[in-house]
Design a protein around this motif. Structure first.
Motif, PDB file in Angstrom:
ATOM      1  N   CYS A   1       0.747  -1.194   0.002  1.00  0.00           N
ATOM      2  CA  CYS A   1      -0.163   0.054   0.052  1.00  0.00           C
ATOM      3  C   CYS A   1       0.900   1.139   0.008  1.00  0.00           C
ATOM      4  CB  CYS A   1      -0.885  -0.061   1.230  1.00  0.00           C
ATOM      5  SG  CYS A   1      -1.702   1.605   1.185  1.00  0.00           S
TER       6      CYS A   1
ATOM      7  N   CYS B   1       0.057   3.423   3.406  1.00  0.00           N
ATOM      8  CA  CYS B   1       0.500   2.995   4.859  1.00  0.00           C
ATOM      9  C   CYS B   1       1.594   2.179   4.867  1.00  0.00           C
ATOM     10  CB  CYS B   1      -0.931   2.537   5.572  1.00  0.00           C
ATOM     11  SG  CYS B   1      -1.236   0.807   4.953  1.00  0.00           S
TER      12      CYS B   1
ATOM     13  N   HIS C   1       1.387  -1.096   4.188  1.00  0.00           N
ATOM     14  CA  HIS C   1       1.278  -2.505   4.450  1.00  0.00           C
ATOM     15  C   HIS C   1       1.178  -3.489   3.206  1.00  0.00           C
ATOM     16  CE1 HIS C   1      -1.597  -5.813   6.382  1.00  0.00           C
ATOM     17  NE2 HIS C   1      -2.308  -5.543   5.225  1.00  0.00           N
TER      18      HIS C   1
ATOM     19  N   CYS D   1      -6.369  -1.545   0.135  1.00  0.00           N
ATOM     20  CA  CYS D   1      -5.341  -1.724   1.245  1.00  0.00           C
ATOM     21  C   CYS D   1      -6.552  -2.570   2.283  1.00  0.00           C
ATOM     22  CB  CYS D   1      -4.729  -0.690   1.721  1.00  0.00           C
ATOM     23  SG  CYS D   1      -3.682  -1.097   3.100  1.00  0.00           S
TER      24      CYS D   1
ATOM     25  N   CYS E   1      -5.597   0.225   5.524  1.00  0.00           N
ATOM     26  CA  CYS E   1      -6.339   1.607   5.411  1.00  0.00           C
ATOM     27  C   CYS E   1      -7.291   1.674   4.296  1.00  0.00           C
ATOM     28  CB  CYS E   1      -5.089   2.666   5.490  1.00  0.00           C
ATOM     29  SG  CYS E   1      -4.446   2.320   3.653  1.00  0.00           S
TER      30      CYS E   1
HETATM   31 ZN   LIG Z   1      -2.897   1.208   3.474  1.00  0.00          ZN
END
Ligand SMILES: [Zn+2]
Length: 372
Positions: free
Chosen positions: A320, A323, A325, A340, A343
């Motif tokens: 992502c 964020c 991730h 994601c 988020c």
């Molecule tokens: Zn994210």
């Protein structure tokens, strides 16, 4: 920094000149094979020794001029040496195509409208055309040792041209561009102004898919005409990809200009190097086209004061960009979307790839600049 590119130009010999060229090429091949035989049977790559033993023989038996005989000897030795460098066993080398190297300003020269070449009948002055290659003939390039090539009855000259370029320094970079290559979007680009550009690849995708079924059909037939058509299809595909890669890289360079850092995925030597793409229930390997894109972008970047880096492609489509991730489930390959799991940031999946490449470019600059 010096950059060398092979400029390919077509030459237009008259019927009489073709006869002379053919005769010259023919005799040179014979002389090359004669020299190759000597090198092989005497296991000798010493220029002096070969010259002493063969020079007059090459001149009298094949009617070669002094410079041509010397060139033939050098070209034969070079061929054996490069075979050795490439790890081949010491075997007799047979020259089939013309391998006669034309040394600039000695075996050939170019003036405004004529290409002049040494032949067995003296110097020939042949008209030439620099279509698409004009810029290499503006007088600012140095010409190297050229090759005369006869292909499908047409004559070409492959000339390595060299020019000194100013290198783009990391400190000067003022734009970072992530370039994600794919097949739905041939290239998806994300830059430092948060702008995304999609270069559509659908046309190419369908053309290639169509050709693939035709290919299979032809492969089954195994006839000479089927083989010929197969070859023609391959060549046509190469030309498309070549054209597309040239126009997309040109668009990128034109848009971003000097002091840009382009970031690509490094697809060499990695398991997914053959980035396979699903096309109508078949997988089409497009790795060579991506590699070519990289090569073209790299030289255009050098010529225009830009840089290209390639980065580890792992997780570029799963991370992502908001964020950080990382999860396979972030991406839905079928729907070409990215969402994601952490988020909920949502976007087109090709765009995500380009964004992550852009981020890696930013990281690269900051790391390198700190180290300096
Ligand atoms: Zn994210």
């Amino acid at each position: 920094m010096e950059l060398t590119i092979t400029a390919k130009i077509r030459i237009y010999p008259s019927d009489n000149q073709i006869i002379v060229l053919k005769d010259t090429m023919h005799k040179i091949i014979k002389a090359l094979n004669c020299t190759s035989g000597y090198i092989y049977s005497n296991n000798c790559l010493v220029q002096r020794e070969i010259h002493d033993n063969l020079y007059y023989h090459l001149r009298s038996s094949f009617g070669l001029k002094s410079q041509m005989s010397a060139s033939v000897i050098r070209a034969s030795i070079a061929k054996y040496k490069s075979a050795k460098t490439n790890g081949h066993d010491f075997n007799l080398i047979n020259f089939k195509q013309l391998e006669y190297d034309l040394v600039s300003n000695r075996d050939y020269s170019l003036n405004k409208d004529k290409f002049s070449i040494n032949s067995l009948q003296g110097r020939l002055h042949i008209p030439y055309e620099t279509k698409g290659m004009q810029k290499y003939f503006d007088g600012t390039y140095k010409f190297g040792t050229a090759k005369l090539v006869n292909k499908y009855g047409k004559y070409f000259l492959h000339i390595p041209v060299t020019k000194e370029y100013e290198e783009c320094k990391l400190d000067d970079i003022n734009q970072v561009v992530g370039v994600d290559l794919g097949i739905n979007f041939l290239a998806t680009v994300y830059d430092s102004s948060n702008q995304t550009i999609f270069f559509n690849g659908k046309k190419i995708k369908f053309k290639r898919a169509k050709n693939k079924s035709l290919r299979k059909e032809l492969q089954k037939r195994q006839t000479p005409s089927a083989r010929k058509r197969l070859k023609a299809i391959g060549q046509r595909e190469n030309r498309w990809m070549n054209d597309v890669n040239h126009s997309v890289t040109k668009a990128l360079i034109d848009k971003y200009g000097k002091n840009t850092l382009f970031v690509l995925e490094d697809l060499t030597g990695i398991r997914n190097a053959t980035k396979k793409v699903r096309v109508n229930n078949r997988y089409v390997s497009v790795s060579w086209a991506f590699y070519q894109f990289r090569v073209i972008l790299e030289y255009k970047a050098k010529m225009n004061g830009c840089r290209v880096i390639v980065v580890d492609p792992r997780y570029t489509s799963q991370t992502c960009p908001k964020c950080g991730h990382i999860a396979k489930a972030n991406r839905n390959k079928k729907k070409h979307t990215f969402c994601c799991k952490n988020c909920t940031y949502t976007s087109n999946d090709d765009r995500i790839g380009a964004m992550n490449l852009w981020r890696k470019g930013i990281e690269y600059i900051s790391k390198e600049t700190i180290e300096i």
